[in-house]
Design a protein around this motif. Structure first.
Motif, mmCIF file in Angstrom:
data_model
loop_
_atom_site.group_PDB
_atom_site.id
_atom_site.type_symbol
_atom_site.label_atom_id
_atom_site.label_comp_id
_atom_site.label_asym_id
_atom_site.label_seq_id
_atom_site.Cartn_x
_atom_site.Cartn_y
_atom_site.Cartn_z
ATOM 1 N N ALA A 205 0.979 -1.335 0.270
ATOM 2 C CA ALA A 205 0.103 0.237 0.180
ATOM 3 C C ALA A 205 0.994 1.499 -0.118
ATOM 4 C CB ALA A 205 -1.107 -0.072 0.557
ATOM 5 N N PHE A 206 0.543 1.929 -0.621
ATOM 6 C CA PHE A 206 1.144 2.758 -1.036
ATOM 7 C C PHE A 206 0.826 4.077 -0.789
ATOM 8 C CE2 PHE A 206 3.995 6.709 -3.174
ATOM 9 C CZ PHE A 206 5.223 6.228 -3.150
ATOM 10 N N SER A 207 0.765 5.537 -0.116
ATOM 11 C CA SER A 207 0.718 6.805 1.018
ATOM 12 C C SER A 207 1.211 7.551 -0.044
ATOM 13 C CB SER A 207 0.823 6.629 2.279
ATOM 14 O OG SER A 207 0.382 8.346 2.325
ATOM 15 N N ARG A 208 0.239 8.357 -1.130
ATOM 16 C CA ARG A 208 0.822 9.644 -2.136
ATOM 17 C C ARG A 208 1.344 10.805 -0.185
ATOM 18 N NH1 ARG A 208 -1.537 10.318 -7.267
ATOM 19 N NH2 ARG A 208 -2.185 8.028 -7.937
ATOM 20 N N ARG A 209 0.669 11.084 0.263
ATOM 21 C CA ARG A 209 0.861 12.639 0.902
ATOM 22 C C ARG A 209 2.190 11.757 1.733
ATOM 23 N NH1 ARG A 209 -3.423 12.252 5.937
ATOM 24 N NH2 ARG A 209 -4.600 13.548 3.945
ATOM 25 N N GLN A 210 2.642 10.328 2.180
ATOM 26 C CA GLN A 210 3.787 10.204 2.247
ATOM 27 C C GLN A 210 4.823 10.320 1.365
ATOM 28 O OE1 GLN A 210 3.470 6.862 6.011
ATOM 29 N NE2 GLN A 210 1.747 8.493 6.765
ATOM 30 N N ASN A 211 4.481 9.999 0.565
ATOM 31 C CA ASN A 211 5.364 9.379 -0.590
ATOM 32 C C ASN A 211 6.048 7.933 -0.530
ATOM 33 O OD1 ASN A 211 5.598 9.185 -3.576
ATOM 34 N ND2 ASN A 211 8.355 11.059 -2.585
ATOM 35 N N ARG A 212 5.251 7.134 0.122
ATOM 36 C CA ARG A 212 6.306 5.547 0.542
ATOM 37 C C ARG A 212 5.212 4.524 0.470
ATOM 38 N NH1 ARG A 212 6.469 4.095 6.023
ATOM 39 N NH2 ARG A 212 5.136 5.847 7.208
ATOM 40 N N VAL A 213 6.089 3.563 0.396
ATOM 41 C CA VAL A 213 4.799 2.321 1.301
ATOM 42 C C VAL A 213 4.867 2.401 2.524
ATOM 43 C CG1 VAL A 213 4.423 -0.710 1.273
ATOM 44 C CG2 VAL A 213 6.184 0.966 -0.594
ATOM 45 N N VAL A 214 3.478 2.074 3.337
ATOM 46 C CA VAL A 214 3.127 2.724 4.599
ATOM 47 C C VAL A 214 3.080 1.187 5.038
ATOM 48 C CG1 VAL A 214 2.201 4.749 4.434
ATOM 49 C CG2 VAL A 214 0.502 2.801 3.613
ATOM 50 N N ALA A 215 2.574 -0.364 4.308
ATOM 51 C CA ALA A 215 2.161 -1.728 4.582
ATOM 52 C C ALA A 215 2.209 -1.957 3.874
ATOM 53 C CB ALA A 215 0.971 -1.364 5.400
ATOM 54 N N VAL B 168 -2.924 -0.933 6.538
ATOM 55 C CA VAL B 168 -2.846 0.471 5.832
ATOM 56 C C VAL B 168 -3.264 1.628 7.704
ATOM 57 C CG1 VAL B 168 -2.923 1.980 4.685
ATOM 58 C CG2 VAL B 168 -3.006 -0.366 3.539
ATOM 59 N N LYS B 169 -4.704 0.642 7.746
ATOM 60 C CA LYS B 169 -5.381 1.927 8.373
ATOM 61 C C LYS B 169 -4.725 2.366 9.884
ATOM 62 C CE LYS B 169 -9.845 3.526 9.275
ATOM 63 N NZ LYS B 169 -10.347 4.785 8.640
ATOM 64 N N GLN B 170 -3.816 1.076 10.356
ATOM 65 C CA GLN B 170 -2.912 0.695 11.627
ATOM 66 C C GLN B 170 -1.829 2.451 10.723
ATOM 67 O OE1 GLN B 170 -1.736 -2.617 12.555
ATOM 68 N NE2 GLN B 170 -0.722 -2.386 14.395
ATOM 69 N N THR C 72 -6.527 7.624 9.264
ATOM 70 C CA THR C 72 -7.625 8.305 8.848
ATOM 71 C C THR C 72 -7.483 7.974 6.708
ATOM 72 O OG1 THR C 72 -7.828 9.918 10.020
ATOM 73 C CG2 THR C 72 -9.756 9.982 7.314
ATOM 74 N N ILE C 73 -7.890 7.433 6.380
ATOM 75 C CA ILE C 73 -7.875 7.599 4.473
ATOM 76 C C ILE C 73 -9.006 8.248 3.766
ATOM 77 C CG2 ILE C 73 -7.701 5.621 2.418
ATOM 78 C CD1 ILE C 73 -7.349 2.982 5.225
ATOM 79 N N GLU C 74 -8.331 8.924 2.931
ATOM 80 C CA GLU C 74 -9.294 9.748 2.024
ATOM 81 C C GLU C 74 -9.867 9.049 0.759
ATOM 82 O OE1 GLU C 74 -7.027 13.444 1.203
ATOM 83 O OE2 GLU C 74 -6.290 13.595 4.098
ATOM 84 N N ALA C 75 -8.459 8.180 0.179
ATOM 85 C CA ALA C 75 -9.039 7.674 -1.047
ATOM 86 C C ALA C 75 -7.911 6.940 -1.267
ATOM 87 C CB ALA C 75 -8.868 8.591 -2.207
ATOM 88 N N ILE C 76 -9.106 5.094 -1.624
ATOM 89 C CA ILE C 76 -8.524 3.786 -2.262
ATOM 90 C C ILE C 76 -8.657 4.024 -3.602
ATOM 91 C CG2 ILE C 76 -8.332 1.670 -1.971
ATOM 92 C CD1 ILE C 76 -9.747 2.342 0.295
ATOM 93 N N TYR C 77 -7.332 3.764 -3.882
ATOM 94 C CA TYR C 77 -7.206 3.312 -5.169
ATOM 95 C C TYR C 77 -6.678 2.185 -6.159
ATOM 96 C CZ TYR C 77 -7.566 8.566 -5.803
ATOM 97 O OH TYR C 77 -8.428 9.694 -6.796
ATOM 98 N N THR C 78 -7.322 1.741 -6.477
ATOM 99 C CA THR C 78 -6.236 -0.407 -6.684
ATOM 100 C C THR C 78 -7.054 -1.137 -9.016
ATOM 101 O OG1 THR C 78 -9.335 -1.285 -6.410
ATOM 102 C CG2 THR C 78 -7.656 -0.622 -4.620
ATOM 103 N N ARG D 75 -17.657 -6.154 2.602
ATOM 104 C CA ARG D 75 -17.785 -7.184 4.088
ATOM 105 C C ARG D 75 -17.738 -5.958 5.021
ATOM 106 N NH1 ARG D 75 -15.073 -12.915 2.004
ATOM 107 N NH2 ARG D 75 -16.716 -13.541 0.635
ATOM 108 N N MET D 76 -16.189 -4.817 5.049
ATOM 109 C CA MET D 76 -15.748 -4.890 6.099
ATOM 110 C C MET D 76 -16.350 -3.340 6.298
ATOM 111 S SD MET D 76 -12.234 -4.805 5.371
ATOM 112 C CE MET D 76 -11.675 -4.087 7.325
ATOM 113 N N GLY D 77 -17.691 -3.166 5.303
ATOM 114 C CA GLY D 77 -18.577 -1.845 5.604
ATOM 115 C C GLY D 77 -17.836 -0.819 5.433
ATOM 116 N N ILE D 78 -16.757 -0.755 4.575
ATOM 117 C CA ILE D 78 -15.862 0.402 4.600
ATOM 118 C C ILE D 78 -16.437 1.696 3.529
ATOM 119 C CG2 ILE D 78 -13.622 1.244 3.153
ATOM 120 C CD1 ILE D 78 -12.726 -1.470 3.672
ATOM 121 N N ALA D 79 -16.526 3.167 4.358
ATOM 122 C CA ALA D 79 -16.906 4.389 3.701
ATOM 123 C C ALA D 79 -15.874 4.889 2.981
ATOM 124 C CB ALA D 79 -17.038 4.891 5.406
#
Length: 119
Positions: free
Chosen positions: A5-15, A33-35, A39-45, A57-61
């Motif tokens: 998982a890559f964070s654009r804000r931190q510009n690195r792999v976070v998990a 990633v949540k840990q 806060t996650i603003e957007a998810i791109y896959t 299943r997890m009810g992710i908002a």
């Protein structure tokens, strides 16, 4: 399979997570990633259907978008892993199938490159 998982804000792999291509692995990487970031603003896959099922299943908002155009940073990270670690390059002399060796190799690589994972 290695999930990163890559964070654009931190510009690195976070998990990262080592697992299969299924829903349980998608749920595991999301929890990591949540840990790591809170806060996650957007998810791109990519278009893998397991993300949609796992998030349902997890009810992710968080807004989830399946697109190839927003995943280029993670693809670059994956390329860096393959370039720097021969273990992920060829299945000949430098290959080990054990989960433990893959995890150790990734932990060393990520620590050396100042990339952390909450594993």
């Amino acid at each position: 399979m290695i999930w990163t998982a890559f964070s654009r804000r931190q510009n690195r792999v976070v998990a990262y997570h080592i697992g299969d291509k299924g829903v349980t692995s998608a749920m595991a990487i999301y929890r990591l990633v949540k840990q790591a970031v809170g806060t996650i603003e957007a998810i791109y896959t990519d278009a893998n259907s397991c993300y949609h099922l796992a998030f349902e299943r997890m009810g992710i908002a968080e807004p989830h978008t399946q697109t190839k155009t927003q995943t280029h940073l993670i693809e670059a990270s994956n390329s860096s892993i393959r370039d720097n670690l021969a273990r992920f390059n060829r299945r000949s002399k430098r290959f080990s199938k054990t989960h433990q060796m893959l995890d150790i190799t990734l932990a060393l690589f990520f620590n050396r490159h100042l990339i952390t994972s909450p594993m």
